[in-house]
Design an enzyme around this catalytic site. Structure first.
Site, short mmCIF file in Angstrom:
data_model
loop_
_atom_site.label_atom_id
_atom_site.label_comp_id
_atom_site.label_asym_id
_atom_site.label_seq_id
_atom_site.Cartn_x
_atom_site.Cartn_y
_atom_site.Cartn_z
N THR A 153 0.80 -1.20 0.00
CA THR A 153 0.00 0.00 0.00
C THR A 153 0.84 1.26 0.00
OG1 THR A 153 -1.66 -1.15 1.27
CG2 THR A 153 -1.84 1.22 1.20
N ASN A 170 10.43 -10.68 -2.27
CA ASN A 170 9.11 -11.14 -2.66
C ASN A 170 8.98 -12.64 -2.91
OD1 ASN A 170 7.44 -8.71 -2.71
ND2 ASN A 170 8.98 -8.01 -4.16
N SER A 173 5.02 -15.95 3.19
CA SER A 173 4.06 -15.24 4.04
C SER A 173 3.47 -16.17 5.08
CB SER A 173 2.93 -14.66 3.20
OG SER A 173 2.14 -15.69 2.65
#
Lengths: 408, 408
Positions: A193, A403, A408
């Site tokens: 974001t 990335n 995650s």
């Protein structure tokens, strides 16, 4: 995952307080960390607000609420949650936003629709209401803080705090503008974001503030890209507390409106560049300039095609003046272009002209330029007078490490 | 730079000879290498030809010539140069193409416009005419070779030879189709071209061959992406020698036209997948399926948005079922979507449904699927009946190494 401070980082500037805007931060502990992750900025009555939101079709409930609120033009509070974006969470996410608005409205004695909420962090997990409630309580009771603490509290895996300021004279009254921002694009997994906030003490009508913010957006936030991936939560809000004592700015013809517009545009430009400077894995700040296009819009699309090309970005990471890849990116943009009129410059040195390589161009200054941290690539299409400029960063092993290597 | 053979490589199949198509290869030595880099395929008189070319506005002179020639519908020869794309070379590049056409036409006794030329390799350096002339002479004098040698000679930094075959019955006559292709996307610096060739012994009108090739293109070559960067030289050509003895295919209603169209579509699908399997740095072959979109075209654009997202591609490289990034990529596609109707599957297991995470989905089969070499990601938009399927590969450190660490 520990991220090294970006080599392109800039020190946080001294930001002045803005009368009528009182920031506070608190620990909601949205993640297992010991840092402030909830920001509450209280605004004076009558504060004007304007906003820009992601165009994503899968926007977060915060963005949906903000889109609905922004027409009201007035704000009394901003709440920013860091560590959980609350995006893609269905009814539970909407309820969390409504709870925060109601709680802050009660605490400050205002209307719920005057409370703006943003969240950034993991997608798909509803913002925990108990943590939000305790965090808001703590923030309401906290001592005011400075803008550096705000810049730190809204960050997720940002590697440095990002802020900027500007000022303008409206008749004889100086007005101040400050901004803080977090980014950039996708700094770390699921942290996706860009949130930016501008606060000014200028007295300004909300409709004009919205107009000027939208105008400033095109060449700033609308002209940056790290990896072409657009967040579900991107938000920029501008607040005008009206405490500076200037004659209120009502429309473009108000005395001082031009000076204010310039200061706002300058501030947004600074903030946008800082986001790129914290692009994931970035080692070079790249400015792409396109001229000679059929229109400014066309130039912008060509510039974005160059800025988003993985092959252009990896070439610059490798300090390679690979203009063939720039040609490729111009060609694939889907915009009017004529191969035989195209010219390309690196660092001001023409390396290709009218559809072919410049023979015997001076390679030394080009190589020197590419070794630096700030790279300028220019493409002149030679078919019109359209122009655009965008900012991006290079694509490095750091991006892949951040990335792909992390789970995650 | 030595490139390791792709972990996704496939063995080269046994390709049958095609009557009326005689391939030869030779050493033009466009680069300092000791390998065949010039291919000459001679076709029987009356051979039908159809073609697809890059949409790049900065196309190579070979592509410009091919676009002009293809309407003639007949071909007597194909020449492929490897090691120099001849793109962005102005008048000198055009002259090199014309020289090759004239030389081959004289050698074979045909018209220059029946000689199709492709080139792949570095951008910006005119194809050296002396090397091209000697190479064509050598090819004209060479013994015929097999398709494996062709697949090897058209490659640049491809890590394995890529070919496929298919067949169809037209009435009682079996026709054969073979294809060879090089790729993929941008395997190495400045090597930026997908070139594909289909050869069949079927008797078929050029207009119908063009129509069927265009139809086959959408779900095959039109549905693959390695890194979103489009070459200045991409070309697919199909040749029909007419030696099989079938009743000529004239239009869609000709007996056997459907069978031939299916075989051609199957062949193109195989070739397109092979290109993705040799994508730079690829460790996983990814199939993206989108359903429930407003239209098939809309589904295709959403699927491409997912396939080109660096964050989706790095997540899969990291074996991470990061469906939040898929949501992000759907949202940024600019196509109609409703967050609260969106569902996402990895390897057939639903991980998100109607705008939120599926609680307690079975993670074991998802984790197992992501460890494999062939990944399937499905997104159902839930608003219509539009469908699409695209192929891509993951984004790894290998991509950065190939494109940034190496200097041109």
């Amino acid at each position: 995952m520990d991220l090294d401070r970006s080599p392109l980082a800039r020190p946080f500037p001294d930001l002045p307080p803005i009368d009528g805007a009182t920031p506070r931060v608190a620990r909601a502990r949205y993640k297992e960390w010991d840092r402030c992750d909830l920001t509450l900025v209280e605004f004076a009555e009558g504060t004007a607000v304007a906003g820009l939101f992601t165009k994503s079709a899968c926007a977060s409930p915060e963005v949906e609420a903000g889109r609905a609120q922004i027409g009201g033009g007035r704000a009394r509070a901003l709440v920013v949650n860091a560590g959980n974006s609350n995006a893609f969470t269905g009814a539970a996410g909407r309820e969390a936003v409504e709870q925060i608005q109601a709680q802050v409205a009660e605490g400050l004695g205002c209307e719920a629709h005057e409370v703006f909420v943003s969240s950034t962090g993991v997608i798909g997990v509803p913002l925990p209401k108990d943590k939000a409630r305790a965090g808001v309580d703590a923030a309401l009771a906290a001592e005011p803080c400075d803008w550096l603490e705000v810049a730190r509290a809204i960050g997720t895996t940002d590697t440095f705090e990002k802020g900027a300021h500007a000022s303008a004279f409206i008749d004889d009254t100086e007005v101040r503008l400050i901004g803080v921002i977090k980014g950039s694009g996708m700094i770390a997994p699921d942290m996706a974001t860009m949130l930016g906030y501008v606060v000014t003490d200028a007295a300004i009508e909300p409709a004009l503030l919205q107009e000027l913010l939208s105008e400033a957006n095109g060449p700033s936030f609308g002209s940056i890209t790290v990896d072409s991936d657009t967040s579900t939560s991107d938000t920029v809000l501008a607040f005008g507390t009206g405490t500076a004592g200037n004659a209120p700015l009502v429309d473009h013809d108000s005395p001082g409106a031009d000076a204010f517009a310039s200061a706002l545009a300058d501030l947004c430009d600074q903030l946008a560049k800082l986001v790129v400077r914290d692009g994931e894995g970035a080692t070079k700040f790249i400015e792409i300039r396109v001229s000679g296009a059929q229109s400014d819009d066309s130039a912008h699309r060509v510039a974005m095609s160059i800025a988003n090309s993985p092959l252009v970005k990896t070439a610059i990471a490798g300090q390679d003046a690979n203009w063939g890849r720039v040609v490729m990116a111009v060609g694939k943009a889907g915009e009017p272009a004529d191969r035989d009129r195209l010219s390309i410059r690196f660092g001001g040195v023409e390396v290709a002209r009218e559809g072919r390589a410049v023979e015997d161009f001076d390679e030394a200054p080009v190589a020197q330029h590419l070794k630096g941290e700030e790279i300028v690539v220019e493409a002149d299409l030679g078919i019109g007078s359209g122009r655009a400029r965008v900012y991006t960063c290079d694509l490095t092993h750091g991006y892949i490490s951040i990335n792909a290597d992390y789970r995650s």
